[in-house]
Design a protein around this motif. Structure first.
Motif, PDB file in Angstrom:
ATOM      1  N   GLU A  25      31.283  42.540  40.036  1.00  0.00           N
ATOM      2  CA  GLU A  25      30.847  41.149  40.230  1.00  0.00           C
ATOM      3  C   GLU A  25      31.809  40.145  39.581  1.00  0.00           C
ATOM      4  OE1 GLU A  25      26.657  40.359  39.800  1.00  0.00           O
ATOM      5  OE2 GLU A  25      26.211  42.431  40.311  1.00  0.00           O
ATOM      6  N   LEU A  26      32.785  40.682  38.861  1.00  0.00           N
ATOM      7  CA  LEU A  26      33.786  39.800  38.242  1.00  0.00           C
ATOM      8  C   LEU A  26      35.027  40.629  37.929  1.00  0.00           C
ATOM      9  CD1 LEU A  26      34.442  36.998  36.927  1.00  0.00           C
ATOM     10  CD2 LEU A  26      33.457  37.883  34.799  1.00  0.00           C
ATOM     11  N   ILE A  27      36.188  40.030  38.144  1.00  0.00           N
ATOM     12  CA  ILE A  27      37.451  40.699  37.787  1.00  0.00           C
ATOM     13  C   ILE A  27      38.169  39.788  36.791  1.00  0.00           C
ATOM     14  CG2 ILE A  27      39.596  41.757  38.673  1.00  0.00           C
ATOM     15  CD1 ILE A  27      37.162  42.780  40.219  1.00  0.00           C
ATOM     16  N   THR A  28      38.631  40.349  35.674  1.00  0.00           N
ATOM     17  CA  THR A  28      39.415  39.558  34.717  1.00  0.00           C
ATOM     18  C   THR A  28      40.681  40.333  34.347  1.00  0.00           C
ATOM     19  OG1 THR A  28      38.088  40.512  32.923  1.00  0.00           O
ATOM     20  CG2 THR A  28      37.429  38.336  33.695  1.00  0.00           C
ATOM     21  N   THR A  29      41.674  39.622  33.819  1.00  0.00           N
ATOM     22  CA  THR A  29      42.882  40.292  33.329  1.00  0.00           C
ATOM     23  C   THR A  29      43.293  39.684  31.994  1.00  0.00           C
ATOM     24  OG1 THR A  29      44.681  38.820  34.066  1.00  0.00           O
ATOM     25  CG2 THR A  29      43.744  40.273  35.742  1.00  0.00           C
ATOM     26  N   ALA A  30      43.893  40.486  31.134  1.00  0.00           N
ATOM     27  CA  ALA A  30      44.603  40.002  29.929  1.00  0.00           C
ATOM     28  C   ALA A  30      45.640  41.083  29.672  1.00  0.00           C
ATOM     29  CB  ALA A  30      43.675  39.830  28.742  1.00  0.00           C
ATOM     30  N   ILE A  31      46.701  40.978  30.406  1.00  0.00           N
ATOM     31  CA  ILE A  31      47.629  42.105  30.539  1.00  0.00           C
ATOM     32  C   ILE A  31      49.076  41.678  30.275  1.00  0.00           C
ATOM     33  CG2 ILE A  31      48.119  41.821  33.026  1.00  0.00           C
ATOM     34  CD1 ILE A  31      47.223  44.786  33.284  1.00  0.00           C
ATOM     35  N   GLY A  32      49.302  40.362  30.258  1.00  0.00           N
ATOM     36  CA  GLY A  32      50.658  39.813  30.107  1.00  0.00           C
ATOM     37  C   GLY A  32      51.140  39.272  31.443  1.00  0.00           C
ATOM     38  N   PRO A  33      51.709  38.049  31.446  1.00  0.00           N
ATOM     39  CA  PRO A  33      52.157  37.421  32.704  1.00  0.00           C
ATOM     40  C   PRO A  33      53.099  38.312  33.519  1.00  0.00           C
ATOM     41  CG  PRO A  33      52.327  35.868  30.895  1.00  0.00           C
ATOM     42  CD  PRO A  33      51.924  37.184  30.287  1.00  0.00           C
ATOM     43  N   LYS A  34      53.985  39.029  32.810  1.00  0.00           N
ATOM     44  CA  LYS A  34      54.991  39.814  33.548  1.00  0.00           C
ATOM     45  C   LYS A  34      54.388  41.035  34.240  1.00  0.00           C
ATOM     46  CE  LYS A  34      58.167  40.495  30.435  1.00  0.00           C
ATOM     47  NZ  LYS A  34      59.427  40.779  29.768  1.00  0.00           N
ATOM     48  N   ILE A  35      53.189  41.449  33.788  1.00  0.00           N
ATOM     49  CA  ILE A  35      52.574  42.663  34.354  1.00  0.00           C
ATOM     50  C   ILE A  35      51.722  42.332  35.586  1.00  0.00           C
ATOM     51  CG2 ILE A  35      51.197  44.738  33.773  1.00  0.00           C
ATOM     52  CD1 ILE A  35      53.642  44.554  32.056  1.00  0.00           C
ATOM     53  N   LEU A  36      51.348  41.061  35.737  1.00  0.00           N
ATOM     54  CA  LEU A  36      50.462  40.701  36.861  1.00  0.00           C
ATOM     55  C   LEU A  36      50.983  41.213  38.216  1.00  0.00           C
ATOM     56  CD1 LEU A  36      49.313  37.087  35.813  1.00  0.00           C
ATOM     57  CD2 LEU A  36      47.986  39.210  35.689  1.00  0.00           C
ATOM     58  N   PRO A  37      52.285  41.078  38.518  1.00  0.00           N
ATOM     59  CA  PRO A  37      52.751  41.581  39.817  1.00  0.00           C
ATOM     60  C   PRO A  37      52.532  43.093  40.003  1.00  0.00           C
ATOM     61  CG  PRO A  37      54.393  40.132  38.843  1.00  0.00           C
ATOM     62  CD  PRO A  37      53.348  40.364  37.783  1.00  0.00           C
ATOM     63  N   TYR A  38      52.477  43.828  38.900  1.00  0.00           N
ATOM     64  CA  TYR A  38      52.305  45.285  39.015  1.00  0.00           C
ATOM     65  C   TYR A  38      50.864  45.683  39.315  1.00  0.00           C
ATOM     66  CZ  TYR A  38      56.983  45.390  37.141  1.00  0.00           C
ATOM     67  OH  TYR A  38      58.328  45.177  36.971  1.00  0.00           O
TER      68      TYR A  38
END
Ligand SMILES: NC(=O)C1=CN([C@@H]2O[C@H](COP(=O)(O)OP(=O)(O)OC[C@H]3O[C@@H](n4cnc5c(N)ncnc54)[C@H](O)[C@@H]3O)[C@@H](O)[C@H]2O)C=CC1
Ligand SMILES: O=P(O)(O)OC[C@H]1O[C@](O)(CO)[C@@H](O)[C@@H]1O
Length: 382
Positions: free
Chosen positions: A83-96
């Motif tokens: 019901e929700l997706i979040t990220t805290a992974i580092g800007p450079k990792i988002l494309p991966y």
């Protein structure tokens, strides 16, 4: 209620996990760190400690881990009921992680889900979710676009809580400062029925994220680069030196003047905000390594990042940028043998003129600013 959170690191467990758990979510932490994933699947709970008097503890339960390196299909499958997706992974990792999110969206579409869902990137960057959306769209088909526009939101967000690098016997334990702020752009929400307690929903995120990025992150990074130049190892140690402290205060006066002029923040309130932020940097219960705050200097010297954007925008308004420029010169001199970008920066500076490196790294076009940074750099490098 299931939330999928990408990045079971410091801010993921130490902030996002706390808020999602308080709001009754089961949390699937997605990460490539086997130790973290195994521990999450072994214990299904972890402890957050607040770095303040009395060191109170918070339990986060109802959690599990999925290793996206070894079990990508499990991540995709879990999108169906999330019901929700979040990220805290580092800007450079988002494309991966974008291809996995794209597959997850296709999974919901194939299941004919008409339940809207939001993907919230909680990274230190302006427009993080918007950037993630662009990356996700690259992995979707033309026929998926209407579905995305109708049911999948990518609201931008700002998150603020200092979680230093740390290592404990219990791999999931995380010590965080008490202060926390999570703001989500409500204008881009698709699942408007879901309002998380502990999150501020703002009709216009830009003033919040700019105030945060150009005060907390510009101030912190200034402390790190100037502190390293003066030979310190930790943020609190560096701020005990008046030379460092004054430069940080001067830089924050420059970004503050910009924030007041651009967003009409009340000048006195903004001064109080700066004072509050500086007190967080010297929290006696936290020891924050300069290497964490200074990490990836090439990214931090980017066009829309914490130094160059305020310099550009202050210049456009005829505002002062002397101390921002001095700090950029010190950032160019930052060296950490464990930081790939710092190594790359050093090589660039060995092989090209400093003016060329500034153009390449910052994407600045204004030759007057480039010359000012170069002049400061040359004086320091002598
Ligand atoms: N630590 C802090 O105080 C704050 C951090 N942030 C932002 O949050 C983000 C994460 O920062 P931290 O939690 O400090 O970093 P971290 O390094 O503790 O956590 C990042 C996590 O992402 C995982 N990861 C890396 N590559 C991956 C991949 N390809 N697939 C799945 N997982 C992967 C790592 O294993 C790690 O567990 C950054 O954008 C940072 O700017 C924002 C506010 C506060
Ligand atoms: O996570 P980044 O962008 O490398 O920058 C580190 C910064 O992020 C924070 O961890 C949180 O905003 C600050 O403590 C620090 O200034």
């Amino acid at each position: 209620m299931l939330a999928i959170h990408f990045g079971g690191g410091n801010i993921g467990r130490g902030f996002i996990g706390e808020v999602l758990n308080k709001n009754g979510f089961e949390i699937a932490f997605v990460d490539v760190n086997k130790e973290i994933i195994d521990a999450l699947n072994d214990k299904h709970e972890y402890t957050i400690e607040l770095a303040q008097e009395g060191t109170p503890q918070i339990k986060v339960n109802n959690v599990y881990g999925i290793n996206n390196g070894t079990h990508p299909k499990e991540v995709v499958a879990s999108f169906e009921k999330a019901e929700l997706i979040t990220t805290a992974i580092g800007p450079k990792i988002l494309p991966y992680i974008a291809p996995l999110i794209a597959k997850g969206i296709q999974k919901r579409k194939a299941a004919q889900s008409t339940q809207p869902i939001d993907v919230v990137a909680c990274e230190n960057m302006i427009g993080g979710s918007t950037f993630l959306k662009e990356e996700v769209l690259k992995h979707l088909e033309k026929e998926d676009m209407d579905y995305v526009e109708q049911y999948i939101g990518f609201p931008d967000a700002a998150v603020d809580r200092i979680v230093p690098l740390q290592s404990h016997e219990d791999k999931l334990f995380v010590s965080v400062e008490g202060y926390k702020e999570w703001v989500i752009d409500e204008s881009k929400l698709k699942n408007t029925d879901l309002r998380l307690e502990g999150v501020h929903y703002a009709p216009n995120l830009e003033p919040f994220i700019e105030r945060k990025l150009f005060t907390v992150n510009t101030g912190h990074a200034t402390t790190a680069y100037v502190g390293k130049f003066e030979g310190y190892k930790t943020i609190d140690e560096a701020l005990k030196d008046d030379k460092v402290k004054e430069q940080v205060e001067n830089v924050l006066a420059e970004t503050g003047a910009l924030m007041v002029e651009k967003w009409q923040f009340n000048a006195e309130d903004h001064k109080a905000y700066i004072t509050k932020i500086l007190s967080r940097f010297v929290n006696p219960y936290i020891s924050d390594d300069i290497t964490r705050v200074a990490r990836t200097p090439i990214r931090k010297l980017g066009y829309d990042e914490r130094f160059i954007r305020p310099i550009r925008e202050a210049n456009e308004r005829g505002l002062e940028t002397t101390y921002l420029v001095k700090t950029v010169a010190k950032a160019l001199l930052y060296r950490d043998s464990n930081d790939e970008e710092s190594q790359k920066l050093e090589k660039l500076l060995q092989n090209k003129s400093v003016e060329e490196v500034i153009r390449e790294v910052t994407q600045l076009k204004d030759e007057t600013v480039i010359d000012r940074i170069a002049k400061e750099y040359k004086q320091l490098a002598q």
